[in-house]
Design an enzyme around this catalytic site. Sequence first.
Site, PDB file in Angstrom:
ATOM      1  N   VAL A 183     -47.247 -47.468  28.081  1.00  0.00           N
ATOM      2  CA  VAL A 183     -47.937 -47.212  29.337  1.00  0.00           C
ATOM      3  C   VAL A 183     -48.023 -45.711  29.582  1.00  0.00           C
ATOM      4  CG1 VAL A 183     -45.834 -47.414  30.744  1.00  0.00           C
ATOM      5  CG2 VAL A 183     -48.048 -47.822  31.810  1.00  0.00           C
ATOM      6  N   HIS A 226     -33.405 -47.017  26.892  1.00  0.00           N
ATOM      7  CA  HIS A 226     -34.856 -47.150  27.082  1.00  0.00           C
ATOM      8  C   HIS A 226     -35.355 -48.538  26.664  1.00  0.00           C
ATOM      9  CE1 HIS A 226     -38.756 -44.607  27.440  1.00  0.00           C
ATOM     10  NE2 HIS A 226     -38.911 -45.829  27.924  1.00  0.00           N
ATOM     11  N   ILE A 227     -34.860 -49.550  27.385  1.00  0.00           N
ATOM     12  CA  ILE A 227     -35.255 -50.925  27.073  1.00  0.00           C
ATOM     13  C   ILE A 227     -36.056 -51.556  28.211  1.00  0.00           C
ATOM     14  CG2 ILE A 227     -33.326 -51.314  25.508  1.00  0.00           C
ATOM     15  CD1 ILE A 227     -32.013 -52.917  27.910  1.00  0.00           C
TER      16      ILE A 227
END
Lengths: 358, 358
Positions: free
Chosen positions: A86, A319-320
């Site tokens: 994103v 960062h999951i």
Amino acid sequence: MSSQPASGRTKVVVTRDLGPDVMPLLQERSELDLVVWPENRACDRGWLLEHIPGAGGVLLMLSDKVNEELLDKAGPSLKVVSTMSVGYEHVDLALLAKRNVRLGYTPDVLTDAVADISVMLAFMASRNAKGTTSLVSRGDWPNATWSPFAFCGPQLSLASSPSQTRTLTAGFLGFGRIAQATLRRLLPFGFTHALYSSNPSSTPSPSQDSAYTKDFHPIQSVRRVDYDTLAKESDVVFVLAPGGEKTYHLVNEGFLRKMKKTAVLVNTARGTLVDSDALAKALREGWIWAAGLDVVEGEPNVTPDHPLVKEPRCVVLPHIGSATFETRLGMATCAARNLLGGVLGEGMQAELDLKGRT
Amino acid sequence: MSSQPASGRTKVVVTRDLGPDVMPLLQERSELDLVVWPENRACDRGWLLEHIPGAGGVLLMLSDKVNEELLDKAGPSLKVVSTMSVGYEHVDLALLAKRNVRLGYTPDVLTDAVADISVMLAFMASRNAKGTTSLVSRGDWPNATWSPFAFCGPQLSLASSPSQTRTLTAGFLGFGRIAQATLRRLLPFGFTHALYSSNPSSTPSPSQDSAYTKDFHPIQSVRRVDYDTLAKESDVVFVLAPGGEKTYHLVNEGFLRKMKKTAVLVNTARGTLVDSDALAKALREGWIWAAGLDVVEGEPNVTPDHPLVKEPRCVVLPHIGSATFETRLGMATCAARNLLGGVLGEGMQAELDLKGRT
């Protein structure tokens, strides 16, 4: 090499195998000459630069920089860059605009997964999940002394409280899709107020605030405020603005010093938005209660001696935010469709408008 | 000793200092002769038995057994037992009823705190919080290989999903206050269905189900079902029934084998409800996805070699469901008021009805 080899097929380069549910979308298109990085790790820059010349499109990841070097190598055949993310801070937007290359990205599909983990991190931080789970893991539960206030944290809910005098305020740095999905999840926890700050150049809008207040019923109010007010009044601050230069270290020492001592900071956006050293100091010295982070500046080079990893009240995830099977499948599918649409000159599922980016 | 010493004051025994916000409620009552366990650890049984004779009331904790031994020592002066807990499995109810001793407990005040942690544990389990936080803590983030499906778990939300074909079902073993508060919190995550099983002796009630379905709008349905159906159809199962013999190992191998491979089990009630060995086997062999536990049978004697602590997808918290400052203060205040009400023969904030318990 050219984008239309003798076969008439268009070369597309993909920097990661997207798995058996998504790759067929590309493999079954006979008009494509599909070149896929064959290993199960981030694509080598050298390999990418070697294979990009003459490609009509490239599908790549957050770790693959889209800069002059890459575009020069690709040459004029390149019509589309499709990133499976994103965010697009790895992409030189002005350069793409100048060269008329379209950019596909994957918004929307990860909204739920990131909102979920934002809520999870707020509670993990306030309820001492790091300290208490590690107490169990290292075998100290049998020796832990129960007392009426042991392991307590501030409560981020008051839904069933008979007293209506307390308030509970959620603050949002950035109030896009993910922030709004996060606020919606917080409503049945009994949050009474929401504050937000976004794009500093736009002006306050009482009519917008009043529309939000209605939309987020039964909240008492949703208000756009300046950073100081947001820091001072929030019981939990969610960092959910885009990364990049404009938001660099938006949460700095000054911001943290204004926060409540019982407040919690959650960052599920980009590491660069938060000054790690200032946050570590804030936690060490008790300016705020705790923090929950899915992103850290300089990641993944974040090791046990990092000041935030060392803080007992700082939960750090690698960062999951978007890491659910459903969401990653949705992102990969969206990225594949964007690549196809761009190469074939058709509509893309999610294309970033590059007008005015030059 | 008698309950009315020469001074005319009634002796009350308190097995834990409740802190500066609550103790004054008792200390300022000149009609009480207040005896408080002086140390910051669980009260010694010997000390309690030594001081209880002639007491008019006792305020105690989950760790203090209320049995024949204690009541015999207390003698006929004892009018009230006030426990600072919502559970009362440490109390012999029949004996209290027989001897006309009133029981105060602390329901309601901890509903929010336990519902919060139930939701938190569901997401910690599904989103691999244990494995990912420990990866960061042990310094493996820099070496972790990102891939499109690394660290992924099943998604417990679909609020913003464009596809309306998926369903998301929450199952509740026990559907009291905490379960209902938990379901209410899940609504904006997009749960489409809820199932519950409670007190097996009561019959299904379509009209009750239909009232629940309305109450939990916009959920599609709330249905009372048998254990098999609940196990088979739920994406997350919340164990929220009382402890005790009737619910012992309600979640056993048979139940776990019927659950979905992608489902998550959350227990924030009592450890005895879940067969730990069966759950460890279910996780090891992949019958279910993950578990989040605030309670474990045999706690606090749960060490790193415990089969559940060893499971990478089993989050274990050291029974902190009610551990927020606000809630523990509310519980301590309620317990103090119950003690006062019972001793003075007045109303109690929360009294358990002991009729029919003999």
